[in-house]
Every structure is written in C-alpha cells, then in structure tokens.
Design an enzyme around this catalytic site. Structure first.
Site, PDB file in Angstrom:
ATOM      1  N   HIS A 510       0.829  -1.209   0.000  1.00 31.66           N
ATOM      2  CA  HIS A 510       0.000   0.000   0.000  1.00 31.66           C
ATOM      3  C   HIS A 510       0.868   1.267   0.000  1.00 31.66           C
ATOM      4  O   HIS A 510       0.737   2.125  -0.877  1.00 31.66           O
ATOM      5  CB  HIS A 510      -0.909  -0.015   1.235  1.00 31.66           C
ATOM      6  CG  HIS A 510      -1.736   1.225   1.396  1.00 31.66           C
ATOM      7  ND1 HIS A 510      -3.071   1.268   1.080  1.00 31.66           N
ATOM      8  CD2 HIS A 510      -1.420   2.477   1.835  1.00 31.66           C
ATOM      9  CE1 HIS A 510      -3.535   2.482   1.303  1.00 31.66           C
ATOM     10  NE2 HIS A 510      -2.552   3.242   1.774  1.00 31.66           N
ATOM     11  N   GLU A 511       1.740   1.355   0.973  1.00 32.11           N
ATOM     12  CA  GLU A 511       2.549   2.575   1.086  1.00 32.11           C
ATOM     13  C   GLU A 511       3.446   2.750  -0.138  1.00 32.11           C
ATOM     14  O   GLU A 511       3.728   3.873  -0.562  1.00 32.11           O
ATOM     15  CB  GLU A 511       3.374   2.566   2.378  1.00 32.11           C
ATOM     16  CG  GLU A 511       2.535   2.607   3.656  1.00 32.11           C
ATOM     17  CD  GLU A 511       1.541   3.759   3.691  1.00 32.11           C
ATOM     18  OE1 GLU A 511       1.830   4.828   3.114  1.00 32.11           O
ATOM     19  OE2 GLU A 511       0.451   3.587   4.279  1.00 32.11           O
ATOM     20  N   HIS A 514       1.765   4.625  -2.868  1.00 26.17           N
ATOM     21  CA  HIS A 514       1.935   6.077  -2.713  1.00 26.17           C
ATOM     22  C   HIS A 514       3.319   6.494  -3.208  1.00 26.17           C
ATOM     23  O   HIS A 514       3.479   7.525  -3.864  1.00 26.17           O
ATOM     24  CB  HIS A 514       1.829   6.475  -1.236  1.00 26.17           C
ATOM     25  CG  HIS A 514       0.452   6.391  -0.663  1.00 26.17           C
ATOM     26  ND1 HIS A 514      -0.631   7.008  -1.230  1.00 26.17           N
ATOM     27  CD2 HIS A 514      -0.004   5.783   0.471  1.00 26.17           C
ATOM     28  CE1 HIS A 514      -1.709   6.787  -0.473  1.00 26.17           C
ATOM     29  NE2 HIS A 514      -1.346   6.042   0.551  1.00 26.17           N
ATOM     30  N   HIS A 517       3.468   6.750  -6.883  1.00 24.54           N
ATOM     31  CA  HIS A 517       2.764   7.971  -7.291  1.00 24.54           C
ATOM     32  C   HIS A 517       3.733   9.157  -7.220  1.00 24.54           C
ATOM     33  O   HIS A 517       3.747  10.027  -8.091  1.00 24.54           O
ATOM     34  CB  HIS A 517       1.578   8.184  -6.351  1.00 24.54           C
ATOM     35  CG  HIS A 517       0.449   8.993  -6.918  1.00 24.54           C
ATOM     36  ND1 HIS A 517      -0.600   9.409  -6.142  1.00 24.54           N
ATOM     37  CD2 HIS A 517       0.202   9.478  -8.159  1.00 24.54           C
ATOM     38  CE1 HIS A 517      -1.450  10.110  -6.895  1.00 24.54           C
ATOM     39  NE2 HIS A 517      -0.988  10.158  -8.114  1.00 24.54           N
TER      40      HIS A 517
END
Ligand SMILES: [Zn+2]
Length: 724
Positions: A510-511, A514, A517
């Site tokens: 998940h992290e 980010h 991104h």
C-alpha cells in the site's frame, strides 16, 4: 497544502500537525516587510540551501534538534517577504509574475517542513514536540495571511479572469484553476469584516484541533485497562502478556497488567481473550475513552468544533462544512458521497446479520450460552476463522521476512510492471539506524528517485503507516523526488529476523503505491506533482498497488521461509485469500459506519451541531441501517482523530471510494493480460505519473475507458458472489 497519507487498515495519527488549515488575527500586510526579509536573509542554518547530497537528500548527519525552530521561523519570514513582493509588484499581473511566482514562494519553509514534519511524526522527542506546538499557530497564520491578502488575490483574480488566463492549457491551466479555487475556498471573496471574522474562527479551530489531539493522546493512554492477574489475560500470546506486565510497570503499577489501547475501536486482544469479563473491560475502555467526563473528555471540544465548522461554512456561503470541504474532490458533493456509501448498506447489512448468526451459533455449539455482544465479536470471529481457515499469524509470519518482502516482493512487482530497478545505498545519512535507503532507476536506467524505508514501531513514532516526500518532484525546480515510507511493524528481538504479518505485507505494498505515485511524478509544478491529489483520489494508487501482493509471480518470489527458503505452501495462500473475504460485516462495516458518521457530523447547521455529541452520535448510528449495536464504528466521535484534528473531515469516505477505484482498476488489469510491462506503461501514462495535472475523472477514464463501478469491490469483499 500538504496531505499526509494514512492507511485505512492501520490509521495513523498525527499529533499537532503543521498541516491544519489556516489561522490568525494579525494582519500580515501590516507586518514590517523589511524586518521579515532581514530575518530570512540572515538565516544561515542547514536548511538555508538545498542539501549537497544526491537528490538534495536531507543531511541528517548535520541537522540537530535545535536547527528546526530557527529554520521554520526564517522560512515563515522568507515566505512572507516573497508573497509581499508578489502582491506589491508594480508590473501588471500575469501568469508568470503572479501564479508561477506564488508556486515558487516558500522554498525554505518547504525544505525544512518536509523534514521536520516527518521527524515529529516518526522519531520525535520533547524538543521537536515543543517546536511543533509553538509553530503550529504561526504556520496557520501564514496561510491566512496569504489567502486573505487583498492585493495578492486581486492579482490572482485578474490573471484568472484575463484573456491570457483563459487561453492557458494543460498543467498551466490546472495551476491557475487550483490556485484561484484555493483562494476562494479560503475566503478571498469575502468582505473585509467577514475576513476578520474568518480569521478569528480559524484561529479558534486550529487551537481546538490541537487541543483535541493532545487530549486524545493523553486520554487514550489514561484509559488503558489494567488487570490484576495474568490469568485474566488467558488466550493472549505470552509475549503480549509480558508486554502488558511491562506496560503496567511503566505506568507505576508493578505486578499488574495493562493493555495499551490502540487508535481504533477493535483491539486485537479482543480476538484472543478467553475471559469474557476481560473482553468486556477492554472493549468498554476502548469505546468509552475520552467521553466519560474528567480531564480528558473530548466531547466539549467536539461540540465546539462541529458548531464552529458549520458557522464557518455558512460564512463562506456553503450549506454545510462538508460542501465547503469537498471543493477539490473527485466526488463533488456530500450527497454523492452519501449515496455512494449507502449503496453498500443492503449487502453489508445482510452480511452483518449473517455473520452475527454464524458467531452466535458457533458460541452455542461450543457450549457458550451467551447472547452475542460487541466484545464477543472478535473472539468468536477468530474461533470461526481458525475452524474454517486454520490460519494464524504464527503460521504465516516465517514466510514474510520484512526486507525480503520489500526487495523481492514490493520492488520486484514494480520492476516487472514498470521496468524500474533499485539499488541499496548505505552512504546517505538516516534519522534512525533501522532505516534503509534505495536509489531508484527508471526503465531506461536513468536516475528516478531516492526511497527511504522506515519499517519498525518505536515509542516515539506515531501509529499507522504513511508516505511523504523529503523533496518534491518538479521540472520548475529541477528536483527529483525523495520519498519515504513509514510503517509500524513490530521490531524483531535482538538477533532475530524481522517478520511481518499479512497485514504488514499489504501495508508495505500500500505505502509503496503512494511512493510510486511520488516517484513517477512528471509535473512542472510541485503543487500538482505526484501524490498531491485530492483526499478521495490519493489512496487510489496505494490501494491499487496492494493487488500486486497476491499476484502469484510476485507472491512466490517473496514469500519464502526465512530459515529454510522454502516457498509458501499453496494451501496457505488459498487460506489467506479466503480469510481476506471473511468477517467483512465487521471489516468493511466499521469503516463504512465511521465514514457515514463523519459525513453526518459535517452536514449539520450550527444549531444542529451544538447538540450533545454522544446523543447525536447515537441517533446517527441508529439510522444507518447497519448492526451498529454489535459493530460500533471504527472510531467513535470522541476519538475520531482523523476528522477532528487530522484534516480528514468530510473525507473519511475517501478510503472506501478509493478502494472501489482500486478494485475496479484491477479488474481492468485482469481483463487486459495482468501484470505486464505494457499495462505498466499504460497505468503510468494514464494516472500514476500524472499527479494532478488533469481532472481525476478524466484520468480514471483514460485508464479503464469507463467511469468507476462498485461491483468488483463488492465481489472482492465477498459481499456478492462473483457472477461475471
Ligand atoms: Zn494510504
């Protein structure tokens, strides 16, 4: 405004963050500009210039705790002087001398805050906390002074309304639109008397938010339930019982056992404790924290916050706070957010009732003559889970060694999909010795980014997991991204390998979503770069990236026994997947309830908002159409830090919205050949590398060719059967 990225699964809490909105009473335009300029120009500390390390990485070796306060002060003064120079520019306003100049303003402050905000969250101490408390109102005041500066806004508006402004395209047009919208959002169109009123409100709001956060932290610790004997904790792992003994001793209660409450309602020990009375004690301590009177009661603050927010929205011409707050979102109104959430209620309500019956039946069948209560849910769910899936962390963890998961899993998936590669660097300073640093190379071998990974929990780190930038990508400044991921994995005992739970593993993916991104950012303007996107878009890349954790090619590459190197057995994988669809009545239910509660609080008029918080909450929960009697929201009002002090107000729904995007987006990937380099390039081109250079709905359609649909999420959550 910098957005902190928090996971829904392990929500983080950021104390008195420097990110809250806006505040002050001082009229900035009256401040002596020369003096401000002097303060800025005399500053010569470690943040005065970009660091000379690769990627301008923070030089932790040369930054001391005492460096932050003067650097932030100087940064504020410098930004004030820069803003004043733009406002007072004798030249006619144009895009470059006003909008782009604003984008460039505040570089010193950004430089220091990008480091400070992370340290005060991830590795704090009394000195940093004190700086945080002292600087919070000044930073908020700075925002107000900028957004409510009449001369400055006149120039922004002039560019916005000009032929030049209307002729802009692409990222330039987006920068102008977002800059103008931010000013209007912060009250720039108000009359002078109203502006003064708004500043007073903002000042009070900021101090209430900080007070809430501090009270909640102290009140949560004070509410830890204490037990007299280890026997009462029967069922908990030995290490957890030892930790409870130590925790009690730290509290001055040697010989007793204290369980540290977590941020959210359902404590993991509720699934372990065999003693029903102990479960009840723990549950009640958790749900009743900071609402039982006394010095840590937050309900008075909540009441004032909700009322003041409603008044602020009215002042700004909006029907309610949510409508004001959602001005820059992908979901454009509170009504749309509510109807999206309500679309889950029928399937979810049925699942909750079905699961409650299953748990009740299980208890009866095993000789427990009870009427199921909320403190029983986790315990019997765990029993059913074991009976059905025979899965526990102890079985799984040996296959998930943290660094192998990172390098052979998280990185491997990114290499296969996007063609990027990673090389560890040990020559760059870090703020904690357990961190690791990697240089990231693009598909053509060029330098792409720097990545820091700070995995382990420690007492001076806030809970949860998050990503951020030490340096933001921008073609304007020429900077490449420097990114960190912060987690709270239980650190290994001395000499032992660091092992992750399945939850930790998905959080790592998940992290890193980010992080991607941020790494793929290819924007001219830093405020539009990478993960600087709306609350209800920013968790899309991260939740999307979680999907890679279970792609067989990826999973088989990282899930190897830390001692033997043996691959994880396929039946264990099957159990993990089946277990992920289990107990969704609680899993999704408590999140949806919290999200609706948030929206309920922020759609009130000032009069409605001033009613007693617990009574209002009771009514709101009763009207949701869900089993809130058995499954309370993930956060009750008095400890809902996301919405009262962390900037997630009228935004908690975003976790569910972006999860929906992530499932729908993954559905597209699966229908188009899976984890291929071609799909990776398409993902990067359509949204992952686009920052906020385009409208969110446009980026989403560029990716999948259609508007987002909810069915893949319902299927993935096991709430409807897969019929396609
Ligand atoms: Zn996240």
């Amino acid at each position: 405004m910098k957005i902190r990225l928090m996971t829904a699964t392990a929500p983080v809490v950021l104390g008195a963050m420097l990110m809250s909105g806006c505040t002050t009473v001082s009229a900035a335009t009256d401040a002596p500009k020369a003096a401000a300029g002097d303060a800025a120009t005399t500053y010569a500390g470690p943040f005065a210039k970009p660091s000379t390390l690769p990627f301008h990485a923070p030089d932790f070796a040369s930054i001391g705790d005492s460096d932050y306060h003067p650097a932030i002060e100087a940064g504020i003064a410098a930004k004030r002087a820069e803003i004043a120079a733009i406002a007072d520019n004798p030249a006619a306003p144009d895009f470059d001398n006003t909008i782009v100049a604003l984008e460039k303003a505040g570089s010193l402050l950004t430089r220091v805050r990008n480091v400070f905000d992370q340290l005060v969250s991830a590795n704090t101490n009394d000195t940093l906390d004190a700086v945080d408390t002292a600087m919070s109102p000044k930073l908020a005041a700075l925002d107000d002074d900028m957004y409510l500066n009449e001369k400055l806004f006149a120039r922004v508006k002039s560019v916005h309304d000009s032929a030049q402004g209307k002729a802009l395209t692409g990222e330039d047009a987006m920068l102008l639109a977002t800059t103008y919208a931010d000013f209007v959002h912060e009250g720039a169109l108000l009359a002078p008397a109203q502006k003064a009123q708004l500043k007073q409100m903002n000042l009070r709001l900021a101090s209430l938010e900080t007070e809430f956060s501090q009270k909640l932290t102290a009140g949560t610790a004070a509410a830890d339930p204490v037990f007299d004997s280890a026997a009462q904790l029967d069922g908990m792992p030995e290490a957890a019982i030892a930790a409870a003994a130590k925790h009690a001793e730290d509290k001055g209660l040697k010989g007793k056992y204290a369980i540290a409450l977590l941020n959210f309602t359902q404590h993991p020990a509720l699934s372990q404790l065999k003693n029903r009375a102990s479960r009840k004690t723990l549950f009640e301590a958790s749900v009743n924290r900071t609402s039982s009177g006394g010095e840590y009661d937050t309900t008075g603050i909540v009441s004032e916050l909700a009322t003041l927010r409603a008044k602020k929205a009215a002042l700004l011409g909006k029907p309610d706070f949510a409508s004001w707050q959602m001005y820059d979102r992908m979901v454009t109104s509170p009504a749309k957010a509510m109807s999206f959430m309500q679309s889950f209620v029928p399937a979810l309500s049925a699942a909750q009732t079905r699961e409650a019956k299953e748990l009740q039946d299980f208890a009866k069948a095993h000789g427990d003559d009870i009427a199921l209560q909320p403190w029983d849910w986790g315990y019997y769910a765990e029993q059913v889970r074991r009976a059905k899936y025979d899965l526990d962390d102890a079985q799984i963890k040996p296959y998930f060694e943290v660094w192998r998961v990172l390098e052979d899993g998280v990185f491997h998936a990114a290499t296969k999909t996007y063609g990027i590669t990673f090389k560890r660097r040990t020559d760059l300073p870090v703020y904690h010795p357990t961190m690791r640093t990697y240089e990231v190379y693009d598909k053509d071998g060029s330098e792409l980014a720097l990545f820091y990974f700070d995995p382990f929990a420690r007492p001076n780190k806030q809970g949860g997991a998050w990503m951020g930038n030490f340096v933001e990508q921008s073609y304007l400044t020429g900077d490449k991204p420097v990114i960190f991921n912060t987690l709270n994995i239980v650190p290994p005992a001395e000499g032992q390998p660091a092992l992750a739970t399945w939850d930790n593993v998905t959080t790592m993916f998940h992290e890193f979503g980010h992080a991607l991104h941020g790494m793929f950012a290819s924007q001219k303007y830093p405020s539009l770069a990478g993960s600087n996107t709306a609350r209800d878009f920013v968790e899309f890349p991260s939740q999307f990236n979680e999907n890679f954790a279970t792609v067989p090619e990826v999973l088989n590459h990282y899930a190897k026994h830390y001692r033997t190197g043996a691959a994880i057995p396929p039946e264990l994988i099957g159990k993990i997947e089946a277990a992920s669809r289990f107990n969704q009545g609680l899993g999704l239910g408590e999140t949806l309830e919290a999200a609706m509660l948030d929206m309920d609080w922020h759609r009130l008029t000032p009069e409605q908002a001033s009613q007693p918080p617990i009574a209002f909450e009771g009514k709101a929960l009763a009207e949701m159409g869900l089993r809130t009697d058995l499954i309370p929201p993930r956060y009750r009002t008095p400890y809902f830090r996301h919405i009262w002090s962390n900037g997630y107000s009228a935004g908690y729904y975003a976790y569910i919205w972006t999860e929906m995007l992530a499932h729908d987006g993954w559905d597209w990937v699966e229908k188009h050949g899976g984890m291929t380099r071609a799909n990776g390039d398409h993902i990067r081109a359509s949204f992952l590398g686009q920052g906020h250079s385009k409208d969110y709905a446009v980026m989403y359609r560029d990716f999948t060719g259609h508007d987002p649909e909810v069915e893949p999420m319902l299927e993935a959550r096991g709430l409807v059967s897969k019929g396609r």
